[in-house]
Design a protein around this motif. Structure first.
Motif, short mmCIF file in Angstrom:
data_model
loop_
_atom_site.label_atom_id
_atom_site.label_comp_id
_atom_site.label_asym_id
_atom_site.label_seq_id
_atom_site.Cartn_x
_atom_site.Cartn_y
_atom_site.Cartn_z
N ILE A 157 0.99 -1.12 0.08
CA ILE A 157 -0.03 0.00 0.10
C ILE A 157 0.85 1.18 -0.34
CG2 ILE A 157 -1.75 1.40 1.14
CD1 ILE A 157 -2.69 -1.35 2.53
N TYR A 158 0.74 2.17 -0.90
CA TYR A 158 1.34 3.37 -1.04
C TYR A 158 0.60 4.42 -0.49
CZ TYR A 158 5.23 0.80 -3.65
OH TYR A 158 6.05 0.04 -3.95
N ARG A 159 1.30 4.94 0.54
CA ARG A 159 0.46 6.31 1.10
C ARG A 159 1.02 7.45 0.72
NH1 ARG A 159 0.91 1.78 4.47
NH2 ARG A 159 -1.05 1.17 5.69
N THR A 160 0.06 8.43 0.57
CA THR A 160 0.65 9.88 0.07
C THR A 160 1.06 10.31 1.42
OG1 THR A 160 -1.06 9.94 -1.61
CG2 THR A 160 0.05 12.01 -1.13
N SER A 200 -4.63 6.56 -0.35
CA SER A 200 -3.47 5.76 -0.49
C SER A 200 -3.90 4.69 -1.88
CB SER A 200 -3.65 4.78 0.75
OG SER A 200 -3.25 5.33 2.04
N PHE A 201 -2.72 4.09 -2.37
CA PHE A 201 -2.80 3.29 -3.39
C PHE A 201 -2.32 1.80 -3.38
CE2 PHE A 201 -2.40 7.79 -4.28
CZ PHE A 201 -3.28 7.99 -5.14
N VAL A 202 -3.14 0.95 -3.54
CA VAL A 202 -2.79 -0.57 -3.40
C VAL A 202 -2.18 -0.91 -4.92
CG1 VAL A 202 -3.39 -2.81 -3.08
CG2 VAL A 202 -4.59 -1.04 -1.98
N ILE A 223 1.08 1.34 -9.71
CA ILE A 223 -0.11 1.85 -9.13
C ILE A 223 -0.93 3.09 -10.17
CG2 ILE A 223 0.42 1.64 -6.80
CD1 ILE A 223 1.54 4.43 -6.64
N CYS A 224 -1.98 3.46 -10.26
CA CYS A 224 -2.65 4.42 -10.93
C CYS A 224 -2.69 5.73 -10.32
CB CYS A 224 -3.73 3.78 -11.69
SG CYS A 224 -4.11 4.72 -13.18
N LEU A 225 -2.30 6.76 -10.67
CA LEU A 225 -2.54 8.11 -10.11
C LEU A 225 -3.14 9.30 -11.04
CD1 LEU A 225 0.98 8.58 -8.74
CD2 LEU A 225 -0.72 7.74 -7.68
N ASN A 226 -3.88 10.19 -10.52
CA ASN A 226 -4.45 11.16 -11.29
C ASN A 226 -3.08 12.55 -11.07
OD1 ASN A 226 -6.50 10.12 -12.48
ND2 ASN A 226 -7.88 10.21 -10.84
N LEU A 230 4.54 12.79 -3.24
CA LEU A 230 5.42 11.81 -2.26
C LEU A 230 4.79 10.88 -1.70
CD1 LEU A 230 8.23 11.18 -1.19
CD2 LEU A 230 7.48 13.08 0.86
N LEU A 231 5.21 9.67 -2.05
CA LEU A 231 4.41 8.42 -1.35
C LEU A 231 5.52 7.51 -0.61
CD1 LEU A 231 3.42 8.59 -4.65
CD2 LEU A 231 1.41 7.61 -3.61
N THR A 232 4.92 6.82 0.30
CA THR A 232 5.97 5.93 1.16
C THR A 232 5.19 4.37 1.17
OG1 THR A 232 5.19 6.47 3.41
CG2 THR A 232 7.11 7.44 2.36
N ILE A 233 5.92 3.54 1.38
CA ILE A 233 5.10 2.36 1.51
C ILE A 233 5.66 1.68 3.11
CG2 ILE A 233 7.40 0.98 0.65
CD1 ILE A 233 5.45 -1.12 -0.51
#
Length: 632
Positions: free
Chosen positions: A581-584, A603-605, A618-621, A629-632
């Protein structure tokens, strides 16, 4: 080897002066200059000055009606040093040295080792006891001793003390008042260090302190030496380090200063091509003179010993190393091998860094160097100059040039935002957004951004995100944290009144959040100087002006995605390093910072969709001008 006989005269010793004459005295401020002493039970002041070419030297001041015949100094053997104890003088006395030259001229000079000076336009030195102070910063010193700077966050707030805030024209905040306002502000904003533009005494405000007359004298514009210590102590008690801009390359030509100090070139070379710096109107130090080496290295140690300064940003290293830099044809000189490298300056810088790190191992020694000189931050035993950090001027020039482009031109200049990674690990770098980039018609950082008023703020937030996540330590000039719109005006205070507008307060909130994200995300600083700490995800997307990369720490990683285009990019897929899971952590388009995104911390799985050469994605807009900036 015959043991040197110790001969004491007014507290001076042959051993001390031998070291001074051979370029090996690193604490010469302890015996040169004016010191409160007791001799034969009588309190007074012991004076010592280096003036080897003078026919005679006297101490003059209010105490003798500025009469050079009253207190003539005695030469100490053939050391070139003159000394005198004057009984009953006290702290606060004004004084100078009157020198009779070999040509019969009379010069009146300030003390090169003065610890305090008259406020300009006065030029007298002032007797001051700066060696005695009961410091209360032990916790900070213990922290510094156990925190190597390479693998620690370093986020510097660069400040000009005479224009951060003022009470009126030339009515400055004192050091103590800055301690009460500047320090809590910097701590609240999340900075790890404050860098103060030069504080050594200087006659002209407009030189910003870079043209000095009193290298050991903190400028009296802002108060007393004791008040400066209070400022540094306050920084340390707020867990903030202090870096001082330090100028060992040159000095100004004012008649009371170092130039032709005893009637002949003394601190400078006798060769005009070596001494003259016409672009700045100043005089260069001659690093081949051993007493000059003692004077300057002692000065570096002095700021750390007496004022507990945590680091020096060494000004104009490129100019020191290059005999031809900024000089007309008639002033060009060459070294003994026929080259343009200043070999004496090279030796001086190595010795400087070796000495500083011997006494203060975790000090910051930052080279402001615009040249391509190799191994600036390598140890001297490996052939380097011995600094531990260097300003990355190439990154600064390229990235600002890129940001100033109209967005539709950025795809054609994609290399400006990516090329720095070709050399990012060749040195230990600081990424500077300094005062030099927001003055003399260059415009403020906010006003460099193209587009509408709103777009300028979007792009500055984006740029700051790219800056904070790029390998290297960080420096931001005051006012940049809330988007100063006008360029820096050194004679006035920052435009604090713009903080009545939401766009500027939102920018300050964003920078505060960005600083916090940086400090709390070890992958952004733990491996700044290691190639393994960075990995491109997508470096080639010039068409859409998008970049993405991974920052790796010792036990965690971050993903950065930045859209430098005016166009939104919906359903943008980006490869990720691992399943999870990638958390903003931060989204520059978050509505709380003036953006349009209402859910900036989603967050993005990761999905089993290979992308960018990776098994997961992952897919972002991506809205226009957005940093995520994202962390796992």
């Amino acid at each position: 080897m015959q043991r040197m006989t110790l001969s004491i005269k007014d507290g001076l010793t042959e051993e001390e002066l031998y070291l001074f004459n051979t370029g090996s005295s690193y604490h010469s401020y302890r015996f040169m200059g004016a010191h409160l002493k007791k001799q034969d039970g009588v309190e007074g002041v012991r004076f010592a000055v280096w003036a080897p070419h003078a026919a005679s030297v006297s101490v003059v001041g209010d105490f003798n009606g500025w009469n050079g015949g009253e207190h003539v100094m005695s030469p100490f053997g053939n050391t070139g040093v003159h000394h005198l104890f004057i009984p009953h003088l006290r702290e606060g006395e004004l004084y100078k040295y009157e020198l009779r030259t070999r040509k019969g001229e009379t010069l009146v000079k300030s003390d090169p080792y003065a610890f305090y000076s008259e406020r300009r336009p006065g030029t007298a030195s002032i007797v001051a006891d700066v060696l005695d102070y009961d410091w209360d910063d032990g916790v900070w010193q213990e922290h510094k001793a156990s925190s190597p700077p390479y693998s620690s966050p370093l986020l510097i707030y660069e400040v000009h003390a005479g224009s951060w805030k003022i009470k009126g024209k030339e009515y400055f905040y004192t050091y103590e008042e800055l301690a009460a306002e500047l320090v809590p502000y910097a701590a609240e904003m999340g900075y790890t260090h404050i860098e103060l533009m030069p504080l050594a005494e200087h006659p002209l405000d407009q030189s910003w302190g870079y043209q000095i007359t009193g290298f050991y004298s903190p400028t009296s514009r802002y108060g007393t030496p004791r008040q400066l210590k209070k400022l540094v102590e306050s920084c340390h008690r707020h867990n903030i380090g202090v870096i001082l801009d330090w100028v060992p390359g040159h000095f100004c030509k004012d008649s009371h200063g170092l130039r032709l100090f005893d009637g002949e070139p003394l601190f400078e070379s006798k060769v005009p091509g070596l001494a003259e710096l016409p672009l700045w109107g100043t005089t260069a130090f001659d690093f081949s003179i051993l007493e000059v080496v003692s004077f300057l290295i002692s000065n570096a140690v002095f700021w750390m010993d007496v004022y507990h300064i945590d680091g020096l940003r060494v000004d104009a290293v490129a100019n020191m190393l290059n005999l031809h830099m900024d000089k007309p044809q008639h002033l060009l000189t060459y070294n003994k091998l026929g080259g343009k490298e200043n070999m004496d300056a090279l030796a001086f810088l190595k010795k400087l860094n070796e000495t500083v790190f011997h006494y203060y191992p975790n000090t910051l020694m930052l080279a402001e160097d615009s040249s391509a000189w190799p191994a600036v931050t390598s140890p001297t035993y490996l052939g380097g100059l011995g600094f531990n950090f260097k300003w990355n001027m190439g990154w600064m020039n390229d990235s600002l040039r890129y940001m100033e482009l109209e967005p539709d031109q950025r795809p054609h200049h994609h290399h400006l935002i990516t090329f720095s990674l070709c050399y990012a690990f060749s040195e230990n770098y600081v990424l500077p957004l300094s005062h030099d980039e927001v003055v003399h018609g260059k415009r403020s950082l906010l006003n460099k951004m193209p587009g509408t008023y709103e777009e300028k703020f979007h792009q500055l937030r984006l740029f700051y995100g790219y800056w904070i996540s790029h390998p290297g330590k960080k420096l931001l000039f005051m006012g940049g944290e809330w988007g100063q719109f006008d360029e820096w005006k050194d004679g006035d205070q920052l435009d604090w009144m713009v903080l009545q507008y939401k766009s500027h307060t939102s920018m300050r909130e964003y920078v505060s959040a960005l600083n916090s994200a940086y400090r709390n995300t070890p992958s952004l600083w733990e491996r700044d100087a290691e190639p393994e700490g960075f990995e491109w995800v997508d470096v080639h997307n010039a068409e859409h002006a998008i970049i993405s990369f991974i920052r790796r720490g010792l036990s965690s990683s971050s993903l950065v995605v930045a859209n430098f285009s005016r166009r939104a990019c919906t359903n943008y897929r980006v490869g990720v390093p691992e399943t999870g899971i990638y958390r903003t952590v931060l989204n520059s388009d978050d509505s709380v910072f003036g953006g349009c995104c209402e859910d900036g911390l989603e967050s993005f799985v990761s999905e089993d969709i290979p992308w960018h050469g990776r098994d997961q994605s992952i897919c972002l807009n991506l809205p226009p001008f957005t940093f995520i900036l994202l962390t796992i």
